[in-house]
Design a protein around this motif. Structure first.
Motif, PDB file in Angstrom:
ATOM      1  N   SER A 104     -68.739 -52.912 -47.444  1.00 37.60           N
ATOM      2  CA  SER A 104     -67.560 -53.547 -46.857  1.00 37.60           C
ATOM      3  C   SER A 104     -66.491 -52.514 -46.508  1.00 37.60           C
ATOM      4  O   SER A 104     -65.799 -52.648 -45.494  1.00 37.60           O
ATOM      5  CB  SER A 104     -66.999 -54.634 -47.775  1.00 37.60           C
ATOM      6  OG  SER A 104     -66.541 -54.081 -48.974  1.00 37.60           O
ATOM      7  N   GLY A 105     -66.360 -51.469 -47.314  1.00 46.49           N
ATOM      8  CA  GLY A 105     -65.404 -50.411 -46.996  1.00 46.49           C
ATOM      9  C   GLY A 105     -65.765 -49.692 -45.704  1.00 46.49           C
ATOM     10  O   GLY A 105     -64.904 -49.408 -44.872  1.00 46.49           O
ATOM     11  N   ALA A 106     -67.051 -49.414 -45.534  1.00 48.22           N
ATOM     12  CA  ALA A 106     -67.494 -48.758 -44.301  1.00 48.22           C
ATOM     13  C   ALA A 106     -67.286 -49.670 -43.095  1.00 48.22           C
ATOM     14  O   ALA A 106     -66.787 -49.230 -42.050  1.00 48.22           O
ATOM     15  CB  ALA A 106     -68.961 -48.366 -44.420  1.00 48.22           C
ATOM     16  N   LEU A 107     -67.658 -50.928 -43.242  1.00 54.24           N
ATOM     17  CA  LEU A 107     -67.483 -51.874 -42.132  1.00 54.24           C
ATOM     18  C   LEU A 107     -66.006 -52.124 -41.833  1.00 54.24           C
ATOM     19  O   LEU A 107     -65.629 -52.298 -40.673  1.00 54.24           O
ATOM     20  CB  LEU A 107     -68.192 -53.190 -42.441  1.00 54.24           C
ATOM     21  CG  LEU A 107     -69.716 -53.133 -42.479  1.00 54.24           C
ATOM     22  CD1 LEU A 107     -70.291 -54.481 -42.901  1.00 54.24           C
ATOM     23  CD2 LEU A 107     -70.274 -52.692 -41.141  1.00 54.24           C
ATOM     24  N   GLY A 109     -63.513 -50.005 -42.095  1.00 54.37           N
ATOM     25  CA  GLY A 109     -63.016 -48.897 -41.281  1.00 54.37           C
ATOM     26  C   GLY A 109     -63.428 -49.042 -39.828  1.00 54.37           C
ATOM     27  O   GLY A 109     -62.619 -48.840 -38.919  1.00 54.37           O
ATOM     28  N   LEU A 110     -64.666 -49.402 -39.615  1.00 54.54           N
ATOM     29  CA  LEU A 110     -65.167 -49.608 -38.259  1.00 54.54           C
ATOM     30  C   LEU A 110     -64.430 -50.759 -37.576  1.00 54.54           C
ATOM     31  O   LEU A 110     -64.000 -50.643 -36.428  1.00 54.54           O
ATOM     32  CB  LEU A 110     -66.674 -49.895 -38.298  1.00 54.54           C
ATOM     33  CG  LEU A 110     -67.343 -50.215 -36.972  1.00 54.54           C
ATOM     34  CD1 LEU A 110     -67.348 -48.991 -36.076  1.00 54.54           C
ATOM     35  CD2 LEU A 110     -68.758 -50.715 -37.210  1.00 54.54           C
ATOM     36  N   MET A 111     -64.267 -51.864 -38.299  1.00 54.18           N
ATOM     37  CA  MET A 111     -63.617 -53.042 -37.720  1.00 54.18           C
ATOM     38  C   MET A 111     -62.132 -52.794 -37.429  1.00 54.18           C
ATOM     39  O   MET A 111     -61.626 -53.231 -36.396  1.00 54.18           O
ATOM     40  CB  MET A 111     -63.788 -54.245 -38.648  1.00 54.18           C
ATOM     41  CG  MET A 111     -65.215 -54.762 -38.684  1.00 54.18           C
ATOM     42  SD  MET A 111     -65.543 -56.034 -39.924  1.00 54.18           S
ATOM     43  CE  MET A 111     -64.173 -57.117 -39.808  1.00 54.18           C
ATOM     44  N   VAL A 112     -61.438 -52.084 -38.308  1.00 55.30           N
ATOM     45  CA  VAL A 112     -60.026 -51.781 -38.066  1.00 55.30           C
ATOM     46  C   VAL A 112     -59.889 -50.904 -36.827  1.00 55.30           C
ATOM     47  O   VAL A 112     -59.031 -51.145 -35.972  1.00 55.30           O
ATOM     48  CB  VAL A 112     -59.373 -51.127 -39.302  1.00 55.30           C
ATOM     49  CG1 VAL A 112     -58.019 -50.522 -38.956  1.00 55.30           C
ATOM     50  CG2 VAL A 112     -59.229 -52.139 -40.421  1.00 55.30           C
ATOM     51  N   LEU A 116     -57.908 -52.121 -33.569  1.00 54.00           N
ATOM     52  CA  LEU A 116     -56.779 -51.364 -33.033  1.00 54.00           C
ATOM     53  C   LEU A 116     -57.006 -51.018 -31.567  1.00 54.00           C
ATOM     54  O   LEU A 116     -56.084 -51.079 -30.745  1.00 54.00           O
ATOM     55  CB  LEU A 116     -56.534 -50.095 -33.854  1.00 54.00           C
ATOM     56  CG  LEU A 116     -55.909 -50.294 -35.226  1.00 54.00           C
ATOM     57  CD1 LEU A 116     -55.901 -48.985 -35.999  1.00 54.00           C
ATOM     58  CD2 LEU A 116     -54.512 -50.867 -35.113  1.00 54.00           C
ATOM     59  N   ASP A 117     -58.231 -50.681 -31.247  1.00 55.77           N
ATOM     60  CA  ASP A 117     -58.571 -50.387 -29.858  1.00 55.77           C
ATOM     61  C   ASP A 117     -58.391 -51.633 -28.984  1.00 55.77           C
ATOM     62  O   ASP A 117     -57.822 -51.552 -27.890  1.00 55.77           O
ATOM     63  CB  ASP A 117     -60.003 -49.862 -29.779  1.00 55.77           C
ATOM     64  CG  ASP A 117     -60.334 -49.268 -28.432  1.00 55.77           C
ATOM     65  OD1 ASP A 117     -59.501 -48.484 -27.905  1.00 55.77           O
ATOM     66  OD2 ASP A 117     -61.409 -49.598 -27.889  1.00 55.77           O
ATOM     67  N   ILE A 139     -54.832 -57.866 -38.143  1.00 54.95           N
ATOM     68  CA  ILE A 139     -55.804 -57.042 -38.861  1.00 54.95           C
ATOM     69  C   ILE A 139     -55.469 -56.941 -40.342  1.00 54.95           C
ATOM     70  O   ILE A 139     -56.342 -57.054 -41.202  1.00 54.95           O
ATOM     71  CB  ILE A 139     -55.870 -55.617 -38.252  1.00 54.95           C
ATOM     72  CG1 ILE A 139     -56.379 -55.649 -36.830  1.00 54.95           C
ATOM     73  CG2 ILE A 139     -56.729 -54.693 -39.112  1.00 54.95           C
ATOM     74  CD1 ILE A 139     -56.113 -54.360 -36.067  1.00 54.95           C
ATOM     75  N   PHE A 140     -54.205 -56.719 -40.646  1.00 52.66           N
ATOM     76  CA  PHE A 140     -53.831 -56.433 -42.028  1.00 52.66           C
ATOM     77  C   PHE A 140     -53.346 -57.643 -42.814  1.00 52.66           C
ATOM     78  O   PHE A 140     -53.195 -57.553 -44.028  1.00 52.66           O
ATOM     79  CB  PHE A 140     -52.788 -55.308 -42.076  1.00 52.66           C
ATOM     80  CG  PHE A 140     -53.377 -53.988 -41.661  1.00 52.66           C
ATOM     81  CD1 PHE A 140     -54.205 -53.291 -42.512  1.00 52.66           C
ATOM     82  CD2 PHE A 140     -53.140 -53.470 -40.401  1.00 52.66           C
ATOM     83  CE1 PHE A 140     -54.782 -52.092 -42.133  1.00 52.66           C
ATOM     84  CE2 PHE A 140     -53.712 -52.266 -40.009  1.00 52.66           C
ATOM     85  CZ  PHE A 140     -54.529 -51.573 -40.876  1.00 52.66           C
ATOM     86  N   CYS A 141     -53.131 -58.767 -42.142  1.00 54.59           N
ATOM     87  CA  CYS A 141     -52.656 -59.967 -42.851  1.00 54.59           C
ATOM     88  C   CYS A 141     -53.671 -61.102 -42.789  1.00 54.59           C
ATOM     89  O   CYS A 141     -54.147 -61.559 -43.824  1.00 54.59           O
ATOM     90  CB  CYS A 141     -51.326 -60.444 -42.268  1.00 54.59           C
ATOM     91  SG  CYS A 141     -49.969 -59.289 -42.510  1.00 54.59           S
TER      92      CYS A 141
END
Length: 182
Positions: A104-107, A109-112, A116-117, A139-141
């Protein structure tokens, strides 16, 4: 204190609460607190820094159940699995439990990065567009809230109450005693 600082401070409090009301209900309450606070953060505007600190602190209080309840429920699940299958599979359960956060941490990072893009974030730009700021708040909320709510749906299916766990332990002890007599 920030979200994670308060989360760490509240771990012992949630442990005590879970001993009184059960792990499942404790988790539900914590995630509800986290979710409501993060939804409120989503609606904050620039310049509302004291409100943001207050709300993220409250979110941290609820979020700390993420550090307590799943790990406290894992041994219950292992015992339940032995009760249901007759075999112990601790390695499989702990392996999956350890792999989940890594994946989930790896995904995340990819999803954020992708989000953002999509929101047209421009690095090093002093003032981002309103659409970009909305995307960042999503994204963050709201995305963490949505993921937490999916976890709550899974938790609704969790069948092991404290009383049921005690029954399982008694049955497993009886099985082991019978096996040892043979």
């Amino acid at each position: 204190l920030d979200l994670l600082g308060l989360a760490i401070l509240f771990i012992p409090i949630w442990v005590l609460i879970s001993q009184r009301i059960g792990k499942k209900l404790t988790y539900v309450i914590g995630i509800a607190i986290f979710s409501l606070a993060m939804i409120a953060v989503f609606f904050l505007r620039p310049g509302q820094l004291p409100a943001m600190y207050l709300l993220t602190g409250i979110a941290g209080i609820g979020f700390s159940t993420e550090f307590v309840c799943p790990w406290a429920m894992l041994p219950d699940t292992i015992e339940y699995n032995e009760y249901a299958t007759g075999a112990r599979h601790e390695g499989i359960f702990y392996g999956m439990f350890s792999f989940g956060p890594k994946l989930s941490g790896a995904l995340a990072g990819l999803m954020v990065g992708a989000a953002l893009d999509l929101s047209r974030y421009v690095p090093n730009l002093a003032q981002q567009s309103e659409a970009t700021l909305t995307g960042i708040r999503l994204i963050f909320c709201l995305v963490p809230v949505a993921i937490s709510l999916i976890g709550l749906l899974a938790m609704a299916l969790y069948p092991i109450s404290h009383a049921r766990y005690q029954e399982i332990l008694v049955e497993l002890d009886a099985r082991r005693a019978a096996r040892d007599r043979v």
